[in-house]
Design a protein around this motif. Structure first.
Motif, PDB file in Angstrom:
ATOM      1  N   HIS A   1       0.863  -1.197   0.000  1.00  0.00           N
ATOM      2  CA  HIS A   1       0.000   0.000   0.000  1.00  0.00           C
ATOM      3  C   HIS A   1       0.895   1.240   0.000  1.00  0.00           C
ATOM      4  O   HIS A   1       0.723   2.151   0.826  1.00  0.00           O
ATOM      5  CB  HIS A   1      -0.946  -0.030   1.193  1.00  0.00           C
ATOM      6  N   ILE A   2       1.816   1.270  -0.925  1.00  0.00           N
ATOM      7  CA  ILE A   2       2.732   2.405  -1.067  1.00  0.00           C
ATOM      8  C   ILE A   2       2.018   3.480  -1.875  1.00  0.00           C
ATOM      9  O   ILE A   2       1.865   3.363  -3.090  1.00  0.00           O
ATOM     10  CB  ILE A   2       4.028   1.966  -1.776  1.00  0.00           C
ATOM     11  N   ASP A   3       1.573   4.525  -1.199  1.00  0.00           N
ATOM     12  CA  ASP A   3       0.740   5.515  -1.899  1.00  0.00           C
ATOM     13  C   ASP A   3       1.291   6.941  -1.825  1.00  0.00           C
ATOM     14  O   ASP A   3       0.590   7.897  -2.154  1.00  0.00           O
ATOM     15  CB  ASP A   3      -0.688   5.492  -1.355  1.00  0.00           C
ATOM     16  N   GLU A   4       2.549   7.079  -1.394  1.00  0.00           N
ATOM     17  CA  GLU A   4       3.147   8.408  -1.346  1.00  0.00           C
ATOM     18  C   GLU A   4       4.666   8.292  -1.426  1.00  0.00           C
ATOM     19  O   GLU A   4       5.242   7.207  -1.260  1.00  0.00           O
ATOM     20  CB  GLU A   4       2.745   9.150  -0.063  1.00  0.00           C
ATOM     21  N   GLU A   5       5.311   9.418  -1.700  1.00  0.00           N
ATOM     22  CA  GLU A   5       6.742   9.442  -1.954  1.00  0.00           C
ATOM     23  C   GLU A   5       7.556   8.902  -0.783  1.00  0.00           C
ATOM     24  O   GLU A   5       8.508   8.147  -0.960  1.00  0.00           O
ATOM     25  CB  GLU A   5       7.170  10.871  -2.279  1.00  0.00           C
ATOM     26  N   GLN A   6       7.193   9.294   0.431  1.00  0.00           N
ATOM     27  CA  GLN A   6       7.951   8.862   1.608  1.00  0.00           C
ATOM     28  C   GLN A   6       7.894   7.344   1.770  1.00  0.00           C
ATOM     29  O   GLN A   6       8.903   6.698   2.061  1.00  0.00           O
ATOM     30  CB  GLN A   6       7.421   9.557   2.862  1.00  0.00           C
ATOM     31  N   HIS A   7       6.700   6.776   1.594  1.00  0.00           N
ATOM     32  CA  HIS A   7       6.561   5.328   1.677  1.00  0.00           C
ATOM     33  C   HIS A   7       7.429   4.640   0.624  1.00  0.00           C
ATOM     34  O   HIS A   7       8.073   3.624   0.895  1.00  0.00           O
ATOM     35  CB  HIS A   7       5.096   4.918   1.461  1.00  0.00           C
ATOM     36  N   PHE A   8       7.421   5.193  -0.576  1.00  0.00           N
ATOM     37  CA  PHE A   8       8.187   4.607  -1.670  1.00  0.00           C
ATOM     38  C   PHE A   8       9.673   4.581  -1.350  1.00  0.00           C
ATOM     39  O   PHE A   8      10.337   3.548  -1.491  1.00  0.00           O
ATOM     40  CB  PHE A   8       7.931   5.393  -2.963  1.00  0.00           C
ATOM     41  N   HIS A   9      10.210   5.705  -0.884  1.00  0.00           N
ATOM     42  CA  HIS A   9      11.639   5.777  -0.598  1.00  0.00           C
ATOM     43  C   HIS A   9      12.019   4.882   0.584  1.00  0.00           C
ATOM     44  O   HIS A   9      13.079   4.245   0.565  1.00  0.00           O
ATOM     45  CB  HIS A   9      12.061   7.221  -0.356  1.00  0.00           C
ATOM     46  N   SER A  10      11.162   4.831   1.604  1.00  0.00           N
ATOM     47  CA  SER A  10      11.435   3.958   2.755  1.00  0.00           C
ATOM     48  C   SER A  10      11.452   2.492   2.333  1.00  0.00           C
ATOM     49  O   SER A  10      12.315   1.714   2.744  1.00  0.00           O
ATOM     50  CB  SER A  10      10.378   4.167   3.839  1.00  0.00           C
ATOM     51  N   TYR A  11      10.500   2.130   1.485  1.00  0.00           N
ATOM     52  CA  TYR A  11      10.415   0.753   1.011  1.00  0.00           C
ATOM     53  C   TYR A  11      11.633   0.391   0.167  1.00  0.00           C
ATOM     54  O   TYR A  11      12.252  -0.667   0.357  1.00  0.00           O
ATOM     55  CB  TYR A  11       9.129   0.576   0.207  1.00  0.00           C
ATOM     56  N   MET A  12      12.000   1.266  -0.771  1.00  0.00           N
ATOM     57  CA  MET A  12      13.125   0.964  -1.651  1.00  0.00           C
ATOM     58  C   MET A  12      14.430   0.860  -0.851  1.00  0.00           C
ATOM     59  O   MET A  12      15.287   0.025  -1.142  1.00  0.00           O
ATOM     60  CB  MET A  12      13.246   2.030  -2.741  1.00  0.00           C
ATOM     61  N   LYS A  13      14.560   1.699   0.162  1.00  0.00           N
ATOM     62  CA  LYS A  13      15.751   1.626   1.015  1.00  0.00           C
ATOM     63  C   LYS A  13      15.788   0.297   1.758  1.00  0.00           C
ATOM     64  O   LYS A  13      16.832  -0.351   1.857  1.00  0.00           O
ATOM     65  CB  LYS A  13      15.758   2.798   1.996  1.00  0.00           C
ATOM     66  N   LYS A  14      14.635  -0.104   2.273  1.00  0.00           N
ATOM     67  CA  LYS A  14      14.563  -1.337   3.060  1.00  0.00           C
ATOM     68  C   LYS A  14      14.798  -2.573   2.181  1.00  0.00           C
ATOM     69  O   LYS A  14      15.422  -3.541   2.626  1.00  0.00           O
ATOM     70  CB  LYS A  14      13.192  -1.426   3.746  1.00  0.00           C
ATOM     71  N   THR A  15      14.331  -2.547   0.952  1.00  0.00           N
ATOM     72  CA  THR A  15      14.473  -3.721   0.078  1.00  0.00           C
ATOM     73  C   THR A  15      15.866  -3.790  -0.550  1.00  0.00           C
ATOM     74  O   THR A  15      16.268  -4.849  -1.043  1.00  0.00           O
ATOM     75  CB  THR A  15      13.418  -3.703  -1.032  1.00  0.00           C
ATOM     76  N   ASN A  16      16.567  -2.674  -0.592  1.00  0.00           N
ATOM     77  CA  ASN A  16      17.964  -2.646  -1.017  1.00  0.00           C
ATOM     78  C   ASN A  16      18.185  -3.298  -2.378  1.00  0.00           C
ATOM     79  O   ASN A  16      19.102  -4.092  -2.574  1.00  0.00           O
ATOM     80  CB  ASN A  16      18.840  -3.329   0.040  1.00  0.00           C
ATOM     81  N   GLY A  17      17.289  -2.977  -3.317  1.00  0.00           N
ATOM     82  CA  GLY A  17      17.450  -3.442  -4.683  1.00  0.00           C
ATOM     83  C   GLY A  17      17.049  -4.874  -4.948  1.00  0.00           C
ATOM     84  O   GLY A  17      17.182  -5.368  -6.076  1.00  0.00           O
ATOM     85  N   ARG A  18      16.548  -5.578  -3.933  1.00  0.00           N
ATOM     86  CA  ARG A  18      16.210  -6.995  -4.124  1.00  0.00           C
ATOM     87  C   ARG A  18      14.847  -7.198  -4.773  1.00  0.00           C
ATOM     88  O   ARG A  18      14.577  -8.266  -5.327  1.00  0.00           O
ATOM     89  CB  ARG A  18      16.247  -7.724  -2.777  1.00  0.00           C
ATOM     90  N   ILE A  19      13.983  -6.193  -4.699  1.00  0.00           N
ATOM     91  CA  ILE A  19      12.638  -6.329  -5.255  1.00  0.00           C
ATOM     92  C   ILE A  19      12.529  -5.442  -6.496  1.00  0.00           C
ATOM     93  O   ILE A  19      12.670  -4.224  -6.428  1.00  0.00           O
ATOM     94  CB  ILE A  19      11.574  -5.960  -4.201  1.00  0.00           C
ATOM     95  N   GLY A  20      12.269  -6.081  -7.620  1.00  0.00           N
ATOM     96  CA  GLY A  20      12.310  -5.363  -8.888  1.00  0.00           C
ATOM     97  C   GLY A  20      10.999  -4.744  -9.308  1.00  0.00           C
ATOM     98  O   GLY A  20      10.971  -3.757 -10.051  1.00  0.00           O
ATOM     99  N   LEU A  21       9.876  -5.327  -8.864  1.00  0.00           N
ATOM    100  CA  LEU A  21       8.558  -4.841  -9.271  1.00  0.00           C
ATOM    101  C   LEU A  21       7.624  -4.898  -8.070  1.00  0.00           C
ATOM    102  O   LEU A  21       7.659  -5.867  -7.295  1.00  0.00           O
ATOM    103  CB  LEU A  21       8.016  -5.713 -10.405  1.00  0.00           C
ATOM    104  N   VAL A  22       6.795  -3.868  -7.920  1.00  0.00           N
ATOM    105  CA  VAL A  22       5.953  -3.737  -6.733  1.00  0.00           C
ATOM    106  C   VAL A  22       4.523  -3.433  -7.163  1.00  0.00           C
ATOM    107  O   VAL A  22       4.282  -2.481  -7.914  1.00  0.00           O
ATOM    108  CB  VAL A  22       6.472  -2.600  -5.817  1.00  0.00           C
TER     109      VAL A  22
END
Length: 262
Positions: A8-29
């Protein structure tokens, strides 16, 4: 590549937090639209991110709204702007086997896209949801009525894992995901105990229904660092510890590609 089919990534902050946490391991969301939120705003946000895909939620309380909404969503399906539709029966007090769901099912069928159904427990801060409507058993009837409809029971219908597995096993057109059970608002020891219990439960269920091992997808239900639903690492760990190495690619991305993106 990992595909997270449930966030439920619906804003910029959520997106950046998620991408940081996944550290490039998740390619599509995949981002699931909460039916009360502004859909057009979310769609514009998704369009700005090449690695996000949108699953549209429907407000099923208003029959006129449903008809108009489906017409709008058909255009987006034609344009490949959305990859599936989502229903929230526990929150809106309807059974997915009701006739008002049939036009939604038929639209998904027309474009060969999955219908995702929130099933099992609810995250209900407003104390409005009713659990009987989110029980997975009602999806069984829908699956029989529409045998070619791809149905995804979200969250493995937790805590009804056995019932969910029974329905997924019985119906060739029903699938599930592992999202939404592991939360990050517990002390470290309790969080680890929760993880171990979920792992044991999944292993037990898969012993009863081994045929569903090929019908399960990776998902997290990530909703931002300000919510309990912000865990990623333990879900990756779960797949690696529950599924054989030869099965992991199918869980992490193969089945999602087949159902949502083919």
């Amino acid at each position: 590549m990992i595909i997270d089919i449930h966030t439920h990534i619906d804003e910029e902050q959520h997106f950046h937090s998620y991408m940081k946490k996944t550290n490039g391991r998740i390619g599509l969301v995949f981002v699931l639209h909460w039916y009360k939120n502004d859909f057009n705003k979310l769609r514009l946000f998704i369009d700005s991110k090449p690695n996000l895909r949108l699953i549209a939620g429907l407000n099923m309380d208003n029959p006129k709204h449903i008809e108009e909404r489906l017409a709008e969503l058909e255009v987006l399906l034609q344009q490949k702007k959305i990859v599936g539709l989502k229903l929230y029966p526990g929150y809106q007090h309807f059974f997915v086997s009701e006739q008002k769901v049939f036009p939604v099912a038929k639209l998904c069928l027309k474009y060969d896209k999955p219908l995702v159904i929130h099933s099992g427990d609810v995250y209900d801060l407003e104390n409005e949801a009713v659990l009987k409507y989110s029980h997975p058993v009602y999806a069984d009837e829908l699956a029989v009525l529409f045998p070619d409809l791809k149905i995804v029971l979200a969250h493995f219908s937790f805590p009804h894992l056995l019932e969910c597995a029974n329905i997924v096993s019985k119906n060739k057109n029903v699938y599930t995901d592992i999202s939404g059970t592991i939360v990050d608002d517990l002390p470290k020891r309790e969080a680890e105990n929760l993880y171990k219990e979920y792992k044991r439960d999944m292993q037990r269920v898969l012993n009863y229904f081994p045929d569903i091992r090929s019908k399960i997808m990776f998902g997290t239900d990530y909703g931002g660092e300000d919510t309990p639903l912000n865990e990623v690492e333990m879900y990756i760990r779960l797949v690696k510890e529950v599924f054989a190495k030869k099965e992991q690619e199918h869980v992490f991305s193969g089945l999602a590609q087949e159902l949502f993106l083919s």
